[in-house]
Enzyme design. Structure first.
Site, mmCIF file in Angstrom:
data_model
loop_
_atom_site.group_PDB
_atom_site.id
_atom_site.type_symbol
_atom_site.label_atom_id
_atom_site.label_comp_id
_atom_site.label_asym_id
_atom_site.label_seq_id
_atom_site.Cartn_x
_atom_site.Cartn_y
_atom_site.Cartn_z
ATOM 1 N N TRP A 154 0.906 -1.050 -0.053
ATOM 2 C CA TRP A 154 -0.063 -0.049 0.012
ATOM 3 C C TRP A 154 1.075 1.411 0.034
ATOM 4 O O TRP A 154 0.445 1.975 -0.699
ATOM 5 C CB TRP A 154 -1.059 -0.040 1.192
ATOM 6 C CG TRP A 154 -2.001 -1.046 0.999
ATOM 7 C CD1 TRP A 154 -1.798 -2.211 2.045
ATOM 8 C CD2 TRP A 154 -2.858 -1.714 0.123
ATOM 9 N NE1 TRP A 154 -2.923 -3.037 1.833
ATOM 10 C CE2 TRP A 154 -3.583 -2.462 0.421
ATOM 11 C CE3 TRP A 154 -3.043 -0.856 -0.969
ATOM 12 C CZ2 TRP A 154 -4.375 -3.379 -0.302
ATOM 13 C CZ3 TRP A 154 -4.115 -1.607 -1.903
ATOM 14 C CH2 TRP A 154 -4.756 -2.708 -1.589
ATOM 15 N N ASP B 267 -1.762 6.666 6.622
ATOM 16 C CA ASP B 267 -2.813 5.566 5.920
ATOM 17 C C ASP B 267 -3.003 4.543 7.050
ATOM 18 O O ASP B 267 -1.939 3.726 7.399
ATOM 19 C CB ASP B 267 -2.135 4.964 4.681
ATOM 20 C CG ASP B 267 -3.329 3.823 4.329
ATOM 21 O OD1 ASP B 267 -4.266 3.463 4.701
ATOM 22 O OD2 ASP B 267 -2.915 3.219 3.264
ATOM 23 N N LYS C 163 -11.916 -2.182 6.871
ATOM 24 C CA LYS C 163 -11.099 -2.904 7.554
ATOM 25 C C LYS C 163 -11.392 -2.992 9.275
ATOM 26 O O LYS C 163 -11.281 -4.064 9.842
ATOM 27 C CB LYS C 163 -9.730 -2.595 7.360
ATOM 28 C CG LYS C 163 -8.997 -2.379 6.204
ATOM 29 C CD LYS C 163 -8.344 -3.698 5.292
ATOM 30 C CE LYS C 163 -8.419 -3.781 4.034
ATOM 31 N NZ LYS C 163 -7.597 -2.593 3.491
HETATM 32 C C1 LIG Z 1 -6.931 -1.879 2.050
HETATM 33 C C2 LIG Z 1 -6.092 -1.124 2.171
HETATM 34 C C3 LIG Z 1 -5.931 -0.170 1.267
HETATM 35 C C4 LIG Z 1 -6.644 0.115 0.103
HETATM 36 O O1 LIG Z 1 -7.978 0.206 0.409
HETATM 37 P P1 LIG Z 1 -9.125 0.542 -0.827
HETATM 38 O O2 LIG Z 1 -10.257 1.001 0.248
HETATM 39 O O3 LIG Z 1 -9.326 -1.012 -1.404
HETATM 40 O O4 LIG Z 1 -8.501 1.465 -1.858
HETATM 41 C C5 LIG Z 1 -4.873 0.835 1.509
HETATM 42 N N1 LIG Z 1 -4.083 1.114 2.498
HETATM 43 C C6 LIG Z 1 -4.249 0.001 3.558
HETATM 44 C C7 LIG Z 1 -3.379 -0.093 4.595
HETATM 45 C C8 LIG Z 1 -5.101 -1.068 3.280
HETATM 46 O O5 LIG Z 1 -5.162 -1.995 4.194
#
Ligand SMILES: *Cc1c(COP(=O)(O)O)cnc(C)c1O
Length: 359
Positions: free
Chosen positions: A100, A167, A191
């Site tokens: 990511w 993030d 998540k």
């Molecule tokens: C799942 C995830 C993403 C991507 O998320 P989307 O909503 O599918 O764009 C980005 N960063 C992390 C840390 C993730 O776990």
């Protein structure tokens, strides 16, 4: 019976939230209308949006500190580019700790110079880089607090003299941090907060409006802030379910209590991974292990079929590792009860017994 859901995302949500959400799909707020067939500008939905934003800030301890919460669409992946679009004038720094982060770096390069200050790519991201200093004078520094795929998590955040962007898609609301260290936090809902379809962005307003480029309206944080996440039709159902999860979190004693539970769950599973001679953890250093996503493999692939049959029969779902790591990944988000982790540990111990009997 409900499965023991270790899925990495979309993933487990509290059962009470699912039940409330399903009722709201039929009759929301005693309106004799469905949540998903009313105007997003109705009083009932505006209340949902406001409450979701308030709860998000409250759980992070960021109320009345110059922060605003947004619920936008496009996933965390759109934030990879929105962050750069809105904040990158000349040069930004990134910590590369996984797939990511790598994707975020790729998008940022479209907008300016990117200094990858440190990376653990060489070791297939099985650790968090530690020996690095963040140079001064960057437009911002970006990191990924929890690496969902590889199962690593940052525990010490660097000191920086620029806005700090994180993030937190896969560990938001899972542990207590000084969130005021960060100037912008984003997290895809699916998540630890709700269904896929909305992204939480918490931003300190004073970092915005400093780049010289023209930003298209839909990609401009300031536009979304000025319209309270209602510049266009928000993802009404995902926002509502996120609100219910944030309410549930409050009933459960908030982030501090959740952290205690998450520590217990992680300790239970990791101690079995370390004790059981049939398994090994993927992450190089124990201190970098994620409390949300535990990655591990069998020492001997010979037992794979037996183990897979056993955990499936025990009602466990979503234990397969990501293709870039292999093996197994047990995602233990807030809503996963410790009983589910115990079932997994029991299966690991049964496998050990079975293997010893054969020998
Ligand atoms: C799942 C995830 C993403 C991507 O998320 P989307 O909503 O599918 O764009 C980005 N960063 C992390 C840390 C993730 O776990």
């Amino acid at each position: 019976m409900k499965k023991h859901n270790f899925s990495a995302g979309p993933c487990i949500l509290p059962q009470s939230v699912l039940e409330k959400a399903s009722r709201a799909v039929i009759n929301f707020d005693n309106l004799d209308l469905s949540l998903i067939e009313i105007s997003h500008r109705s009083k009932s939905f505006i209340n949902v949006m406001e409450r979701s934003q308030d709860l998000a800030l409250e759980h992070l301890g960021l109320q009345n500190k110059g922060y605003k919460a947004l619920f936008l669409q496009g996933g965390a992946s759109l934030e990879f580019l929105m962050v750069a679009y809105n904040l990158l004038e000349k040069k930004a720094g990134y910590l590369d700790t996984g797939t990511w982060s790598d994707k975020a770096i790729k998008e940022a390069k479209l907008f300016g110079e990117v200094d990858v200050v440190a990376s653990s790519k060489d070791t297939n991201y099985n650790q968090i880089p530690k020996d690095f200093t963040v140079p001064s004078g960057l437009d911002y520094f970006h990191l990924t607090s929890n690496n969902t795929i590889f199962g690593t998590q940052i525990n010490n955040f660097p000191e920086v003299d620029c806005p700090l962007i994180c993030d937190m898609s896969s560990d938001i609301f899972s542990r207590v941090l000084d969130f005021s260290k960060f100037d912008l936090i984003y997290a895809g809902a699916q998540k630890n907060m709700g269904p896929a379809g909305t992204t939480l962005i918490v931003v300190k307003e004073d970092i915005l409006g400093k780049v010289s480029r023209v930003i298209p309206s839909m990609l401009d944080y300031k536009v979304h802030l000025s319209k309270d996440s209602m510049f266009n039709t928000p993802a009404v159902f995902p926002v509502y379910v996120s609100m219910l999860t944030l309410e549930w979190l409050k009933e459960m004693g908030g982030v501090a209590n959740m952290e205690k539970n998450n520590n217990k769950k992680a300790a239970l599973l990791y101690s079995e991974i370390d004790r059981n001679p049939l398994f090994k953890g993927f992450v190089a250093n124990k201190e970098d292990r994620s409390k949300m996503n535990a990655t591990f493999t069998l020492q001997n692939e010979e037992y794979k079929e037996t183990f897979d049959t056993m955990w499936t029969a025990a009602g466990i779902n979503g234990l397969g590792g990501h293709r870039s790591v292999g093996g197994y990944r047990a995602s233990m988000y807030n809503a996963l009860p410790i009983e589910s982790v115990q079932i997994l540990v029991d299966v690991m111990q049964e496998l050990e017994k079975k293997v010893l009997e054969v020998k």
